[in-house]
Design an enzyme around this catalytic site. Structure first.
Site, PDB file in Angstrom:
ATOM      1  N   ASP A 171       4.138  13.335   1.091  1.00 20.22           N
ATOM      2  CA  ASP A 171       5.832  12.738   1.065  1.00 20.22           C
ATOM      3  C   ASP A 171       6.384  13.405   2.228  1.00 20.22           C
ATOM      4  O   ASP A 171       7.541  13.279   2.286  1.00 20.22           O
ATOM      5  CB  ASP A 171       6.246  13.064  -0.428  1.00 20.22           C
ATOM      6  N   HIS A 172       5.804  14.135   3.089  1.00 19.34           N
ATOM      7  CA  HIS A 172       6.287  14.913   4.083  1.00 19.34           C
ATOM      8  C   HIS A 172       5.725  14.465   5.474  1.00 19.34           C
ATOM      9  O   HIS A 172       6.390  14.670   6.561  1.00 19.34           O
ATOM     10  CB  HIS A 172       6.218  16.531   3.984  1.00 19.34           C
TER      11      HIS A 172
ATOM     12  N   ASP B 299       0.950  -1.159  -0.049  1.00 20.93           N
ATOM     13  CA  ASP B 299       0.047   0.126  -0.033  1.00 20.93           C
ATOM     14  C   ASP B 299       0.878   0.933  -0.019  1.00 20.93           C
ATOM     15  O   ASP B 299       0.648   2.023  -0.822  1.00 20.93           O
ATOM     16  CB  ASP B 299      -0.818   0.048   1.081  1.00 20.93           C
TER      17      ASP B 299
ATOM     18  N   HIS C  99      -2.185  23.555 -15.120  1.00 16.55           N
ATOM     19  CA  HIS C  99      -1.142  23.159 -14.020  1.00 16.55           C
ATOM     20  C   HIS C  99       0.163  24.134 -14.077  1.00 16.55           C
ATOM     21  O   HIS C  99       0.597  24.579 -14.934  1.00 16.55           O
ATOM     22  CB  HIS C  99      -0.820  21.713 -14.356  1.00 16.55           C
TER      23      HIS C  99
ATOM     24  N   ASP D  98      15.509  21.506  -1.744  1.00 11.80           N
ATOM     25  CA  ASP D  98      14.752  20.873  -2.493  1.00 11.80           C
ATOM     26  C   ASP D  98      15.315  20.792  -4.217  1.00 11.80           C
ATOM     27  O   ASP D  98      15.414  21.747  -4.742  1.00 11.80           O
ATOM     28  CB  ASP D  98      13.246  21.620  -2.687  1.00 11.80           C
TER      29      ASP D  98
ATOM     30  N   ASP E 106       1.455  -3.151   4.338  1.00  9.68           N
ATOM     31  CA  ASP E 106       0.623  -3.739   3.322  1.00  9.68           C
ATOM     32  C   ASP E 106      -0.428  -3.951   4.663  1.00  9.68           C
ATOM     33  O   ASP E 106      -0.179  -5.125   5.298  1.00  9.68           O
ATOM     34  CB  ASP E 106       1.382  -5.051   2.950  1.00  9.68           C
TER      35      ASP E 106
ATOM     36  N   GLY F 251       4.637  23.155  -8.047  1.00 11.00           N
ATOM     37  CA  GLY F 251       4.813  23.815  -6.799  1.00 11.00           C
ATOM     38  C   GLY F 251       6.316  23.733  -6.334  1.00 11.00           C
ATOM     39  O   GLY F 251       6.496  24.345  -5.488  1.00 11.00           O
ATOM     40  N   HIS F 252       7.343  23.352  -7.260  1.00 12.59           N
ATOM     41  CA  HIS F 252       8.541  23.354  -7.094  1.00 12.59           C
ATOM     42  C   HIS F 252       9.410  24.115  -8.014  1.00 12.59           C
ATOM     43  O   HIS F 252       8.999  24.399  -9.159  1.00 12.59           O
ATOM     44  CB  HIS F 252       9.184  21.983  -7.323  1.00 12.59           C
TER      45      HIS F 252
HETATM   46 ZN   LIG Z   1       7.649  17.025  -1.334  1.00  9.82          ZN
HETATM   47 ZN   LIG Z   2       5.186  19.212  -1.229  1.00  3.16          ZN
END
Ligand SMILES: [Zn+2]
Ligand SMILES: [Zn+2]
Length: 552
Positions: free
Chosen positions: A77-78, A50, A361, A195, A440, A364-365
């Site tokens: 992811d954070h 998962d 779109h 980043d 999982d 965001g980076h």
């Molecule tokens: Zn990120």
């Molecule tokens: Zn982010």
């Protein structure tokens, strides 16, 4: 490693050599702090998994040293790994209001909300965490309340950017704290941890405002319903969609659990604005004239179970796509999701919708010029490119050299690498345990490489179970062999093959018994080998063979 005089160590435990599961450890003597606790979605060969989180063995071993987890922003992811980590290490958690608001939803689902120690930070906070002193600076990103951290250490100031871009016209009007970054640079910065997501992209990332103009134009020109989909966490873009709806006299319905939750939390905390009458219940969509309605939906990545995908294949409980609908996918596919997105777009077109899936779109980076701006403002002596795959880290390192960081002062790290700082010098130290923990269902880390290898084998040629009962006294066959197969051949059309297989198992066993072989492991190996060879000759397939020998 911890012997002698204390030194500062920076250790990426996630987010280097990969996109996802970001986590960085800062360590000085008896004190540790952690920045971010993310998750990652499984790679294609991780069958049935998962989600994936960082391996925190090293943190658990040093639990008494950990002074807190600092979260840069509310993206999965954070923060996605946090519930699994708090279960092992219930340490204080710090972050901005929206970030912690989203964390609360997560912890509630995991039954951890009552015991968690959540602490809200803002631009004035200065948190003492052991020897570390942590303050935040705001940056622009695809979710509000995103920050980086300035971490004072006995060796000097470290700036951790978190995910960022520089948007001069942000949707919520909150500028990035460029003046703070410049002040850090003027004071002197030991290291920048930055980043690298868009390090390969030249120029500047466009402002989210350009997306707003596009959305407005689409709503203005639509004659029927407008169904818009984006990441559930992209509150800025959802705000633009709500604004466009209000401007053109349309109501807004929200579908998809994560989007409903995020919009609710953001409205409550004041990160999203809507007139009280704008948002209607999804049950009421069919009571509103099509030209008076905007539907916001999850599924911009073509996720098979998402609301948009279900609408596309006419499997949604409340909403069906109809001719005249305009469907907008306001996102770009994450690598790996392209085929799901393409399939959803095809289905939407088939259902009669006008689908707009390009050009709505903005990332965001920050792109290359913004990454160089960050480096030029902060002027770090040392630099660690993180949050990216290896080539992105490498390219980010090249950008840093272009703006004057010494090549030997740049560390392109892998998971678990320890970068040590002492008396103004830095070097790559040892390594600590780091890697991947797969989740999982309810199992955390119980699925490893062996289980995955079996799943892969099963997915390729299926399985054959051979059951046979032997007499305890004589070793002769009492019943069986019976062969059961799944995913190998269609049994009804393969009777001859399976009959032959049966006879082969029987003769193999009889031969072994007459040779006085009776250990089960030898019997099983012999059955597996002879049957495997036969089936491969006949079918060129290698199913998993599972002999089960019973005694009676
Ligand atoms: Zn990120
Ligand atoms: Zn982010």
């Amino acid at each position: 490693m911890a012997k002698g005089k204390a030194r500062l160590s920076i250790v990426p435990l996630g987010g280097v050599g990969e996109i996802g599961k970001n986590m960085t450890l800062y360590w000085y003597g008896n004190d540790m702090i952690v920045v971010d606790a993310g998750l990652k979605f499984p790679e294609e060969d991780m069958l049935g998994i998962d989600i994936v989180i960082p391996d925190i063995t090293f943190l658990v071993e040093n639990r008494e040293k950990i002074r807190g987890i600092f979260l840069t922003h509310g993206h999965e992811d954070h923060i996605g790994g946090l519930p699994y980590i708090l279960r092992e290490l219930n340490v204080p958690v710090y972050g901005t209001r929206l970030t912690l608001g989203l964390v609360e939803n997560k912890l509630r689902e995991h039954g951890l909300l009552d015991t968690a120690k959540l602490n809200v930070m803002d631009g004035r906070s200065n948190i003492q965490a052991g020897v570390f002193q942590v303050s935040l600076f705001y940056v622009n990103h695809s979710i509000p309340d995103t920050t980086g951290f300035a971490i004072e250490t006995p060796e000097g100031l470290v700036v951790h950017t978190g995910d960022f871009k520089f948007d001069q016209t942000p949707v919520d009007g909150r500028q990035a704290d460029i003046h703070k970054l410049a002040a850090f640079g003027a004071r002197g910065v030991l290291a920048l941890v930055g980043d690298s997501t868009n390090a390969e992209r030249p120029g500047y990332t466009p402002s989210e405002l350009t997306v707003g103009e596009k959305i407005n134009e689409i709503v203005a020109n639509a004659t029927g319903r407008v169904i818009m989909s984006t990441f559930a966490s992209n509150i800025h873009r959802l705000q633009l969609m709500i604004r466009a709806a209000e401007q053109h006299g349309r109501k807004v319905a929200v579908v998809g659990r994560s989007m409903v939750n995020n919009i609710q939390t953001s409205l409550q905390l004041g990160y999203l604005e809507a007139l009280p009458e704008t948002i209607i219940d999804a049950d009421d969509v069919n009571r509103i004239d099509p030209e008076k309605l905007v539907i916001l939906s999850t599924g911009s990545q073509g996720e098979p179970m998402s609301a948009l995908t279900r609408m596309a294949r006419a499997a949604h409980r409340k909403i069906e796509i109809m001719p005249g609908d305009t469907v907008v996918l306001a996102s770009s596919p994450i690598p790996g999701n392209e085929k799901y997105v393409a399939r959803t777009i095809d289905q939407l077109f088939r259902a009669g919708a006008n689908v707009i899936y390009r050009g709505v779109h903005a990332s965001g980076h920050g792109s290359q010029e913004e990454l160089k701006w960050m480096l030029s403002l902060v002027k770090p002596k040392f630099f660690l490119p993180v949050h990216g795959e290896f080539r992105m880290q490498r390219t980010h390192a090249n950008l840093a050299m272009e703006v004057g960081v010494e090549g030997e002062n740049i560390f392109i790290t892998e998971l678990g690498d320890v970068v040590e700082f002492e008396n103004g010098r830095a070097r790559l130290g040892g390594k600590v345990p780091a890697g991947t923990v797969m989740i999982d269902g309810l199992g955390v880390g119980d699925v490893g490489n062996i289980v995955l290898r079996d799943r892969k084998l099963l997915s390729q040629d299926g399985i054959l179970v051979v059951v046979v009962t032997l007499s305890k006294a004589t070793g002769h066959i009492l019943s069986g062999p019976d062969i059961i197969s799944r995913g190998f051949v269609y049994v009804r059309e393969s009777e001859a093959l399976l009959d032959e297989a049966n006879k082969l198992v029987e003769s193999t066993l009889i031969k072994l018994v007459t040779d006085n072989v009776s250990e089960w492991s030898s019997l099983k190996t012999a059955v597996r080998d002879s049957l495997g060879r036969y089936l491969f000759e006949q079918t060129r397939r290698r199913p998993m063979i599972l002999p089960i020998i019973m005694e009676a």
